[in-house]
Design a protein around this motif. Structure first.
Motif, PDB file in Angstrom:
ATOM      1  N   VAL A  59      31.696  43.657  42.181  1.00 21.48           N
ATOM      2  CA  VAL A  59      32.371  44.661  43.081  1.00 21.48           C
ATOM      3  C   VAL A  59      31.281  46.045  43.437  1.00 21.48           C
ATOM      4  N   GLU A  60      30.535  46.585  42.560  1.00 21.46           N
ATOM      5  CA  GLU A  60      29.570  47.485  42.550  1.00 21.46           C
ATOM      6  C   GLU A  60      28.427  46.957  43.457  1.00 21.46           C
ATOM      7  N   LYS A  61      28.099  45.676  43.559  1.00 23.63           N
ATOM      8  CA  LYS A  61      27.085  45.315  44.341  1.00 23.63           C
ATOM      9  C   LYS A  61      27.398  44.911  45.850  1.00 23.63           C
ATOM     10  N   ASN A  62      28.810  44.614  45.978  1.00 22.56           N
ATOM     11  CA  ASN A  62      29.245  44.169  47.190  1.00 22.56           C
ATOM     12  C   ASN A  62      30.262  45.089  47.963  1.00 22.56           C
ATOM     13  N   GLU A  63      30.456  46.283  47.346  1.00 24.84           N
ATOM     14  CA  GLU A  63      31.666  46.862  47.903  1.00 24.84           C
ATOM     15  C   GLU A  63      31.281  47.447  49.513  1.00 24.84           C
ATOM     16  N   GLU A  64      30.157  47.381  49.648  1.00 27.62           N
ATOM     17  CA  GLU A  64      29.867  47.978  51.055  1.00 27.62           C
ATOM     18  C   GLU A  64      29.826  47.041  52.093  1.00 27.62           C
ATOM     19  N   LYS A  65      29.928  45.718  51.453  1.00 28.92           N
ATOM     20  CA  LYS A  65      30.061  44.337  52.413  1.00 28.92           C
ATOM     21  C   LYS A  65      31.439  43.897  52.716  1.00 28.92           C
ATOM     22  N   LEU A  66      32.317  44.417  51.877  1.00 27.87           N
ATOM     23  CA  LEU A  66      33.715  43.746  51.814  1.00 27.87           C
ATOM     24  C   LEU A  66      34.661  44.619  51.183  1.00 27.87           C
ATOM     25  N   ASN A  67      35.825  44.936  52.210  1.00 24.03           N
ATOM     26  CA  ASN A  67      36.883  45.760  51.667  1.00 24.03           C
ATOM     27  C   ASN A  67      37.533  45.212  50.270  1.00 24.03           C
ATOM     28  N   VAL A  68      37.157  45.822  49.250  1.00 21.93           N
ATOM     29  CA  VAL A  68      37.471  45.080  47.776  1.00 21.93           C
ATOM     30  C   VAL A  68      38.247  46.070  46.660  1.00 21.93           C
ATOM     31  N   ARG A  69      38.949  45.979  46.025  1.00 20.24           N
ATOM     32  CA  ARG A  69      39.633  46.731  44.960  1.00 20.24           C
ATOM     33  C   ARG A  69      39.786  45.860  43.856  1.00 20.24           C
ATOM     34  N   TYR A  70      39.898  46.613  42.470  1.00 20.74           N
ATOM     35  CA  TYR A  70      40.143  45.688  41.494  1.00 20.74           C
ATOM     36  C   TYR A  70      41.155  46.625  40.428  1.00 20.74           C
ATOM     37  N   LEU A  71      41.805  46.006  39.631  1.00 19.45           N
ATOM     38  CA  LEU A  71      42.759  46.376  38.604  1.00 19.45           C
ATOM     39  C   LEU A  71      42.505  45.603  37.376  1.00 19.45           C
ATOM     40  N   SER A  95      40.031  38.727  27.311  1.00 22.62           N
ATOM     41  CA  SER A  95      38.920  38.960  26.007  1.00 22.62           C
ATOM     42  C   SER A  95      37.632  38.622  26.104  1.00 22.62           C
ATOM     43  N   ASP A  96      37.140  37.875  27.241  1.00 19.58           N
ATOM     44  CA  ASP A  96      35.867  37.569  27.572  1.00 19.58           C
ATOM     45  C   ASP A  96      35.216  38.685  28.277  1.00 19.58           C
ATOM     46  N   SER A  97      34.018  38.217  28.879  1.00 21.41           N
ATOM     47  CA  SER A  97      33.352  39.110  29.897  1.00 21.41           C
ATOM     48  C   SER A  97      33.936  39.184  31.226  1.00 21.41           C
ATOM     49  N   SER A  98      34.999  38.896  31.574  1.00 24.18           N
ATOM     50  CA  SER A  98      35.439  38.795  32.801  1.00 24.18           C
ATOM     51  C   SER A  98      35.410  40.297  33.504  1.00 24.18           C
ATOM     52  N   GLN A  99      35.926  41.226  32.947  1.00 16.36           N
ATOM     53  CA  GLN A  99      35.883  42.441  33.352  1.00 16.36           C
ATOM     54  C   GLN A  99      34.468  43.177  33.846  1.00 16.36           C
ATOM     55  N   LYS A 100      33.644  42.750  33.105  1.00 12.32           N
ATOM     56  CA  LYS A 100      32.205  43.174  33.481  1.00 12.32           C
ATOM     57  C   LYS A 100      31.527  42.375  34.437  1.00 12.32           C
ATOM     58  N   VAL A 101      31.976  40.929  34.613  1.00 11.43           N
ATOM     59  CA  VAL A 101      31.468  40.447  35.636  1.00 11.43           C
ATOM     60  C   VAL A 101      32.098  40.848  37.035  1.00 11.43           C
ATOM     61  N   ILE A 102      33.496  41.182  36.966  1.00 11.21           N
ATOM     62  CA  ILE A 102      34.175  41.563  38.086  1.00 11.21           C
ATOM     63  C   ILE A 102      33.700  43.067  38.539  1.00 11.21           C
TER      64      ILE A 102
END
Length: 323
Positions: A59-71, A48-55
């Motif tokens: 991810v948008e900033k680093n997805e080319e550097k690391l194999n990363v997914r989120y749910l 209920s805080d800003s965790s989803q935005k932080v994630i």
């Protein structure tokens, strides 16, 4: 084939719930690993805080550097269930359960993979650095000037050790993913996973230790680990009791039975001290089913019958001295 392709994949599952202040450091620690062949799967469990935005921003900033997914889950679900759903989707040879308020040291994954490959073991653990809100730190196992454990650390057959006491920090575990999947992952009927996971894995598999501070674990007020003996209404003790029932069906040797005997009385004592009298009664009944009644049992039984409530003093002791 390059070196990265030859190395086994390590899948890191990071679960977040209202940890916006910490989750970026957790994700960044995976990115900064010296070990190249790793993937990150981030779960937000109904924050209920800003965790989803932080994630999402990270991810948008680093997805080319690391194999990363989120749910993202809209509402919180049982932690064990959330982890298991993701476990079925990961393809790594090894898997790490990273709490969103913890973070990995840069050599954690490389050290773990090296030891696992070198020994053929299925479960790796290391030392863990506890980080307190005031900025002070304390290692799980005391260390010397070189950072190595200054006390003996049991590896190999750790089953009787983890039955008896909290001897291995689950924050440091790196597990063979196939072994964990074959065991059904986490028990979704439980409120927390680490005690059950350790005993089930240790029953069938040897553990290998890396003498290294591989993980920093934040010790935060109100975190799940601090609520084990919450006064009068612990949400965790019923799960601890269920695991002790499981262990009773697992023990084989005199050493293992003695370890369980110690654990049940330990849990009964702390249930009584925290005024969780219903749970104390269940631990005492479990003890009576499997062991001869000794003076401690009779003392705790008397305490239960009189319902002496020392939970206020117990809370003060926990806060000022710890368990």
């Amino acid at each position: 084939m390059n070196q990265k392709e030859k190395e086994p994949l390590v899948s890191v599952i990071c679960t977040c719930h209202n940890q916006a202040a910490y989750v970026e450091a957790a994700m960044e620690s995976v990115l900064q690993q010296a070990y190249p062949h790793r993937a990150l799967f981030v779960i937000d469990n109904g924050s209920s805080d800003s965790s989803q935005k932080v994630i999402r921003d990270w991810v948008e900033k680093n997805e080319e550097k690391l194999n990363v997914r989120y749910l993202f889950h809209d509402t919180p679900i049982n932690y064990c269930r959330a982890f298991n759903r993701t476990l079925t989707q990961v393809s790594g040879t090894y898997v790490v359960d990273l709490a969103a308020d913890d973070f990995l040291a840069p050599l954690h994954l490389s050290s773990a993979v090296h030891r696992l490959q070198e020994t053929g073991a299925k479960i790796y653990f290391s030392n863990v650095l506890h980080l307190f809100p005031d900025g002070s730190t304390r290692p799980f196992y005391p260390v010397d000037a070189s950072g190595k454990a200054s006390v003996p650390v049991t590896a190999g057959n750790v089953f009787p050790v983890v039955v008896r006491r909290y001897a291995i920090s689950s924050a440091a575990l790196v597990l063979d993913a196939a072994v964990l999947k074959a065991a059904g992952g986490y028990d979704e009927t439980l409120a927390y996973e680490d005690f059950d996971l350790l005993v089930r894995m240790a029953r069938e598999h040897a553990f290998v230790y890396g003498d290294y501070l591989g993980v920093t674990k934040r010790i935060l007020a109100g975190s799940l680990s601090t609520r084990q003996y919450q006064s009068r209404h612990s949400v965790l003790l019923p799960s601890t009791f269920r695991v002790c029932e499981k262990i009773a069906a697992m023990v084989r040797t005199a050493e293992e039975k003695h370890a369980l005997k110690f654990r049940i009385l330990h849990e009964a004592k702390h249930s009584l001290a925290s005024a969780n009298f219903k749970m104390a009664a269940q631990f005492l009944e479990l003890y009576a089913r499997h062991f001869s009644r000794n003076w401690k049992f009779h003392l705790y039984k008397t305490w239960f019958l009189t319902k002496w409530d020392f939970s206020g003093a117990y809370e003060w002791w926990i806060k000022n001295r710890g368990l």
